[in-house]
Design a protein around this motif. Structure first.
Motif, PDB file in Angstrom:
ATOM      1  N   HIS A 154       0.817  -1.254  -0.082  1.00  0.00           N
ATOM      2  CA  HIS A 154       0.132   0.049   0.041  1.00  0.00           C
ATOM      3  C   HIS A 154       0.919   1.159   0.028  1.00  0.00           C
ATOM      4  O   HIS A 154       0.468   2.407  -0.398  1.00  0.00           O
ATOM      5  CB  HIS A 154      -0.930   0.019   1.128  1.00  0.00           C
ATOM      6  CG  HIS A 154      -1.903  -1.192   1.233  1.00  0.00           C
ATOM      7  ND1 HIS A 154      -3.023  -1.078   0.250  1.00  0.00           N
ATOM      8  CD2 HIS A 154      -2.233  -2.081   1.912  1.00  0.00           C
ATOM      9  CE1 HIS A 154      -3.794  -2.013   0.368  1.00  0.00           C
ATOM     10  NE2 HIS A 154      -3.221  -2.628   1.437  1.00  0.00           N
ATOM     11  N   GLN A 169     -15.004   0.847  -2.496  1.00  0.00           N
ATOM     12  CA  GLN A 169     -14.290   0.525  -1.192  1.00  0.00           C
ATOM     13  C   GLN A 169     -13.416   1.477  -1.022  1.00  0.00           C
ATOM     14  O   GLN A 169     -13.266   1.869   0.462  1.00  0.00           O
ATOM     15  CB  GLN A 169     -13.695  -0.686  -1.395  1.00  0.00           C
ATOM     16  CG  GLN A 169     -14.584  -2.144  -1.710  1.00  0.00           C
ATOM     17  CD  GLN A 169     -13.767  -3.521  -1.971  1.00  0.00           C
ATOM     18  OE1 GLN A 169     -12.605  -3.375  -1.951  1.00  0.00           O
ATOM     19  NE2 GLN A 169     -14.466  -4.414  -2.442  1.00  0.00           N
ATOM     20  N   ALA A 170     -12.426   2.086  -1.785  1.00  0.00           N
ATOM     21  CA  ALA A 170     -11.656   3.163  -1.474  1.00  0.00           C
ATOM     22  C   ALA A 170     -12.365   4.532  -1.211  1.00  0.00           C
ATOM     23  O   ALA A 170     -11.927   5.002  -0.269  1.00  0.00           O
ATOM     24  CB  ALA A 170     -10.711   3.275  -2.816  1.00  0.00           C
ATOM     25  N   ARG A 174     -13.480   4.281   2.572  1.00  0.00           N
ATOM     26  CA  ARG A 174     -12.254   4.058   3.511  1.00  0.00           C
ATOM     27  C   ARG A 174     -11.894   5.739   3.807  1.00  0.00           C
ATOM     28  O   ARG A 174     -11.510   6.005   4.978  1.00  0.00           O
ATOM     29  CB  ARG A 174     -10.992   3.295   3.172  1.00  0.00           C
ATOM     30  CG  ARG A 174     -11.256   2.113   3.259  1.00  0.00           C
ATOM     31  CD  ARG A 174      -9.860   1.210   3.003  1.00  0.00           C
ATOM     32  NE  ARG A 174      -9.402   1.358   1.682  1.00  0.00           N
ATOM     33  CZ  ARG A 174      -9.687   0.692   0.595  1.00  0.00           C
ATOM     34  NH1 ARG A 174     -10.469  -0.280   0.670  1.00  0.00           N
ATOM     35  NH2 ARG A 174      -9.146   0.805  -0.318  1.00  0.00           N
ATOM     36  N   SER A 175     -11.827   6.241   2.823  1.00  0.00           N
ATOM     37  CA  SER A 175     -11.260   7.826   2.556  1.00  0.00           C
ATOM     38  C   SER A 175     -12.231   8.913   2.778  1.00  0.00           C
ATOM     39  O   SER A 175     -12.063   9.863   3.223  1.00  0.00           O
ATOM     40  CB  SER A 175     -10.095   7.966   1.680  1.00  0.00           C
ATOM     41  OG  SER A 175     -10.903   8.092   0.524  1.00  0.00           O
ATOM     42  N   ASP A 223     -15.382  -6.402   1.800  1.00  0.00           N
ATOM     43  CA  ASP A 223     -14.050  -6.938   2.646  1.00  0.00           C
ATOM     44  C   ASP A 223     -14.574  -7.571   3.965  1.00  0.00           C
ATOM     45  O   ASP A 223     -13.652  -7.893   4.856  1.00  0.00           O
ATOM     46  CB  ASP A 223     -13.344  -5.566   2.950  1.00  0.00           C
ATOM     47  CG  ASP A 223     -12.417  -5.273   1.809  1.00  0.00           C
ATOM     48  OD1 ASP A 223     -11.942  -6.014   1.491  1.00  0.00           O
ATOM     49  OD2 ASP A 223     -12.296  -4.205   1.804  1.00  0.00           O
ATOM     50  N   ASP A 260     -13.485  -5.999   7.310  1.00  0.00           N
ATOM     51  CA  ASP A 260     -12.417  -4.982   7.464  1.00  0.00           C
ATOM     52  C   ASP A 260     -13.316  -3.881   8.012  1.00  0.00           C
ATOM     53  O   ASP A 260     -14.471  -3.779   7.815  1.00  0.00           O
ATOM     54  CB  ASP A 260     -12.049  -4.632   5.899  1.00  0.00           C
ATOM     55  CG  ASP A 260     -11.077  -5.637   5.353  1.00  0.00           C
ATOM     56  OD1 ASP A 260     -10.667  -6.595   6.158  1.00  0.00           O
ATOM     57  OD2 ASP A 260     -10.727  -5.538   4.369  1.00  0.00           O
ATOM     58  N   GLU A 261     -12.476  -2.949   8.689  1.00  0.00           N
ATOM     59  CA  GLU A 261     -13.390  -1.551   9.235  1.00  0.00           C
ATOM     60  C   GLU A 261     -13.562  -0.633   7.946  1.00  0.00           C
ATOM     61  O   GLU A 261     -12.420  -0.356   7.414  1.00  0.00           O
ATOM     62  CB  GLU A 261     -12.818  -1.259  10.306  1.00  0.00           C
ATOM     63  CG  GLU A 261     -12.719  -2.159  11.735  1.00  0.00           C
ATOM     64  CD  GLU A 261     -12.325  -1.295  12.795  1.00  0.00           C
ATOM     65  OE1 GLU A 261     -12.069  -0.078  12.618  1.00  0.00           O
ATOM     66  OE2 GLU A 261     -11.891  -2.071  13.881  1.00  0.00           O
ATOM     67  N   VAL A 262     -14.626  -0.549   7.620  1.00  0.00           N
ATOM     68  CA  VAL A 262     -15.190   0.557   6.458  1.00  0.00           C
ATOM     69  C   VAL A 262     -15.824   1.553   7.043  1.00  0.00           C
ATOM     70  O   VAL A 262     -16.967   1.260   7.145  1.00  0.00           O
ATOM     71  CB  VAL A 262     -15.660  -0.346   5.375  1.00  0.00           C
ATOM     72  CG1 VAL A 262     -15.980   1.155   4.283  1.00  0.00           C
ATOM     73  CG2 VAL A 262     -14.583  -1.337   4.880  1.00  0.00           C
ATOM     74  N   ARG A 263     -15.443   2.708   7.068  1.00  0.00           N
ATOM     75  CA  ARG A 263     -16.150   3.788   7.582  1.00  0.00           C
ATOM     76  C   ARG A 263     -16.744   4.728   6.656  1.00  0.00           C
ATOM     77  O   ARG A 263     -15.877   5.439   5.852  1.00  0.00           O
ATOM     78  CB  ARG A 263     -15.346   4.506   8.822  1.00  0.00           C
ATOM     79  CG  ARG A 263     -15.119   3.764  10.063  1.00  0.00           C
ATOM     80  CD  ARG A 263     -14.211   4.478  11.095  1.00  0.00           C
ATOM     81  NE  ARG A 263     -13.890   3.692  12.161  1.00  0.00           N
ATOM     82  CZ  ARG A 263     -14.616   3.212  13.075  1.00  0.00           C
ATOM     83  NH1 ARG A 263     -16.040   3.664  13.016  1.00  0.00           N
ATOM     84  NH2 ARG A 263     -14.162   2.446  14.113  1.00  0.00           N
ATOM     85  N   THR A 287     -24.331   3.847   2.292  1.00  0.00           N
ATOM     86  CA  THR A 287     -23.026   3.082   2.688  1.00  0.00           C
ATOM     87  C   THR A 287     -22.978   1.739   2.497  1.00  0.00           C
ATOM     88  O   THR A 287     -22.425   1.080   1.923  1.00  0.00           O
ATOM     89  CB  THR A 287     -22.396   3.785   3.751  1.00  0.00           C
ATOM     90  OG1 THR A 287     -23.207   3.691   4.691  1.00  0.00           O
ATOM     91  CG2 THR A 287     -22.113   5.252   3.772  1.00  0.00           C
TER      92      THR A 287
END
Length: 752
Positions: free
Chosen positions: A350, A630-631, A634-635, A730, A733-736, A748
């Motif tokens: 990454h 997904q990206a 995350r951001s 994911d 995975d933690e996805v906020r 979301t």
């Protein structure tokens, strides 16, 4: 959806040997079934409700052998050393006629020494053999036996070439060498993409099992319904491409999770939950696009649609079950047998941006300029599509040296180009005509009117059926079947108005004209259904109407580029020789060598290509959008998400597209013109889609749309089922999600 896919993947990984054994046994049993019971084929080329179909139905009613379902075979004779009337040669021909009459199902043999049976220079003649009571699907085998019976003529130095009345859909297409070449090239791409032999073999093995099952199912279904012979080539081309691609996407995700330290079974579960969902939706779009061919009103297209869809379904099933099973069995050994100087170790860190990530950032930083350049490039590629020439690919374009082409060229040389595509004019009479002389007034007037239609070279004597209520004329045009003027002649004959007779026109050229008219009428409906249903599926996958609509439009743009390439290669003839198309031999028999000559494209080909390409284009769209989504979760930064999404999928999408391209290009080497057209169109479309569309146009438009990409109105969010593939890709995975814009609804993960 992600949860049950994850559970399925986890179960298959834990019981890998059982799942592998089940698939191998299933493929073996089905294949054995086709060997025992056969693969019956019976191409239904009927076009219900058309004038050509009406003529065909009338032709089967009381006109004698050869005019019904039995069929007709011709043996074209050529004596290069002198006249066929020379005593020795004539005796040899008569011996051949006697042997042909002994072949099963032969009920009538017309000698070449009849009026119209021998050319004016007396060196080319035609034996016409009429059949009855045989299986129409075995016409090729019967033709072979009849050809063998003509051996006495060959011993006398006379060339005897069989020509049957099979349609293009009846031609036996065997693609074994093309499939082998495609698999070998795909394996090379996978070796460079993964860098390990074991990892490269997983997608190939999965695809071969998928194709084996799919082709066997299609073959056995031939006992229940009409399956054209070219269904196998379509199923092989598409099944091999998507089978390898789907496994490739899953394997790439799995290796990344392993590199991140995730345990084997957990990595398999998360791979199937995330990438497996994308595979399921991507395969669904292909099946939807192919299913829309049922609206074309052409039975052969409908059959090709569902048979090809079976191969896609098999590819999805093996990807969701067999791939997890193999990954569970192999574990970390999937990276065994590493090859030097090939592939990338792991899947990339990454911390270090990949080349695709840098490209994504570059595009996101100047979206308007990239959008303009990409639009101009795609416009230039699509512009030649306006000159796409549709028509009939007759045997004059067959493989050089084949019996079909040799017979075509001899017939053309001896009797004119139109003899290879005669019109069958059948008239329903108001009054009984009878079979004696003189003919009825309606029959006589119809023949006179036919004789003086511009473009008619010859009208054979009338043939009245047993009831006396129908009359048949064989009309020989001045034009070859592939000549557009032959279609104009069909319409001119149909426009004849003769008192007491209702005229219908059948034959290959008339059927082609009706196919063109029917497809032109139904194409808007097929396109609308494919676009709307595919957009709806994307809406369910991403819960984002803007993304769904934009993706459908992008696919239409890539289709324009594919049709432009077809037009350049075939309609304008700029390189038709490079794809192995041999130019027709001139009438004087002189040699002709060129890389540039035009080839018509069958009327139904663009519609099939549209359905197939629209579905395949959605594959890459789904995988790219899943990664971008997904990206973004995350951001919360849209431009950063575009760059990261392109960076995460650029390498794997490029590898998948390259595999598709090499598979389709391998089929271009096959001698059949239809297969060449499909190979060129599919290869160009996939190449354009994976480079200009996914690498430039999609990132640029997503950067411009910003958060609007993922906007969903509240009322729509409430009624949509919770099937989103990106929000749960994911799994643990933690996805906020980012904070939504005021006044906008940002969905979301399911309903809030």
């Amino acid at each position: 959806m992600a949860s049950w896919l994850g559970r399925l993947g986890g179960w298959c990984a834990r019981h890998g040997r059982v799942v592998l054994a089940v698939w191998i046994i299933l493929a073996g049993a089905l294949t054995a079934g086709t060997l025992v019971f056969g693969r019956p084929v019976s191409s239904d080329v009927s076009i219900p409700g058309t004038d050509a179909q009406r003529a065909h139905d009338l032709m089967r009613d009381g006109f004698g052998p050869g005019y019904g379902s039995g069929g007709t075979v011709q043996i074209v004779l050529y004596s290069k050393d002198g006249s066929l009337l020379e005593a020795g040669r004539k005796h040899a021909v008569e011996d051949a006629l006697a042997m042909v009459r002994q072949v099963p199902h032969v009920v009538q043999v017309d000698t070449p020494y009849r009026v119209g049976g021998i050319s004016s220079n007396l060196v080319i003649g035609v034996i016409t053999v009429r059949l009855s009571g045989q299986d129409p699907g075995k016409l090729a085998e019967t033709s072979q036996r009849i050809s063998e019976a003509a051996e006495p003529a060959r011993r006398a130095g006379i060339e005897a070439v069989p020509a049957d009345n099979a349609t293009p859909a009846d031609k036996d297409i065997k693609t074994g060498p093309s499939e082998i070449i495609g698999v070998a090239c795909a394996l090379l791409v996978l070796l460079f993409a993964f860098g390990t032999l074991v990892a490269a073999l997983v997608p190939v093995f999965t695809a071969l099992i998928s194709i084996g099952v799919g082709l066997a199912v299609i073959g056995l279904l031939g006992h229940l319904t009409d399956v054209p012979k070219d269904a196998s080539v379509m199923a092989s081309m598409i099944g091999l491409g998507v089978g390898i691609d789907y496994a490739l996407f899953l394997l790439s995700r799995y290796r990344k999770l392993l590199a991140d330290g995730v345990p084997v079974h957990d990595a398999v579960r998360r791979t199937t939950a995330g990438a497996g969902g994308a595979v399921l939706f991507a395969g669904g779009t292909v099946v939807i696009a192919l299913s829309a061919l049922v609206l074309a009103g052409f039975p052969m297209l409908r059959t090709l649609g569902w048979t090809t869809g079976i191969s896609v379904v098999c590819a999805v099933l093996t990807s969701l079950t067999l791939v997890p099973a193999l990954l569970g069995i192999l574990g970390h050994r999937v990276n065994a047998l590493r090859l030097p100087f090939a592939g990338a170790r792991g899947t990339g860190a990454h911390g270090t941006p990949s080349g695709w990530t840098r490209l994504g950032r570059w595009v996101a930083g100047r979206p308007w300029r990239v959008l303009l350049v990409a639009a101009l490039a795609l416009g230039a590629l699509a512009a030649p599509a306006l000159g796409l020439r549709l028509g009939t690919v007759d045997d004059g374009y067959a493989d050089k040296g084949s019996t079909a082409r040799r017979a075509y060229e001899l017939m053309q040389t001896g009797f004119g180009p139109g003899v290879n595509g005669p019109l069958i004019v059948v008239a329903e009479l108001d009054e009984k005509a009878g079979t004696g002389e003189p003919p009825s007034r309606a029959v006589k007037e119809l023949k006179d009117r036919l004789t003086y239609v511009p473009g008619v070279a010859y009208v054979a004597p009338a043939k009245v059926n047993t009831s006396g209520m129908s009359v048949l004329f064989q009309v020989v045009p001045e034009y070859a079947p592939s000549d557009p003027r032959a279609v104009d002649l069909v319409h001119a004959v149909r426009d004849l108005r003769v008192p007491g007779a209702q005229v219908h026109v059948g034959g290959e050229v008339a059927g082609t004209a009706d196919v063109g008219d029917r497809i032109a009428e139904r194409t808007p409906a097929v396109i609308a259904v494919v676009v709307l249903l595919s957009a709806l599926l994307l809406l369910l996958a991403f819960r984002a109407p803007v993304v769904a609509i934009k993706a459908a439009l992008m696919n239409l743009i890539s289709l324009g580029a594919a049709f432009g390439a077809l037009s350049i290669v075939f309609s304008y003839g700029l390189g038709s020789g490079l794809v192995g198309m041999d130019p027709p031999v001139p009438m004087d028999g002189s040699s002709l060598t060129t890389l540039f000559f035009t080839v018509p494209i069958d009327f139904y080909v663009p519609l099939i290509l549209f359905a197939v390409l629209f579905g395949l284009s959605m594959d890459y769209e789904v995988f790219l959008l899943t990664s971008v989504r997904q990206a973004y979760l995350r951001s919360g930064d849209n431009r950063r998400a575009v760059a990261e999404g392109l960076g995460a999928t650029g390498r794997v999408i490029t590898s998948a597209a390259l595999i598709m391209v090499v598979v389709f290009v391998a089929f271009v080497a096959y001698p059949d013109p239809l297969v060449k057209v499909f190979g060129v169109g599919l290869a160009v479309a996939v190449a354009v889609d994976a480079t200009i569309i996914r690498g430039l146009l999609v990132p640029a438009t997503m950067a411009l749309l910003g958060r609007l990409n993922w906007w969903c109105p509240p009322w729509l969010d409430k009624i949509l089922p919770n099937l989103s593939i990106a929000d749960h890709a994911d799994d643990d995975d933690e996805v906020r999600p980012p904070a939504p814009d005021p006044g906008r609804r940002l969905v979301t993960s399911g309903r809030p």
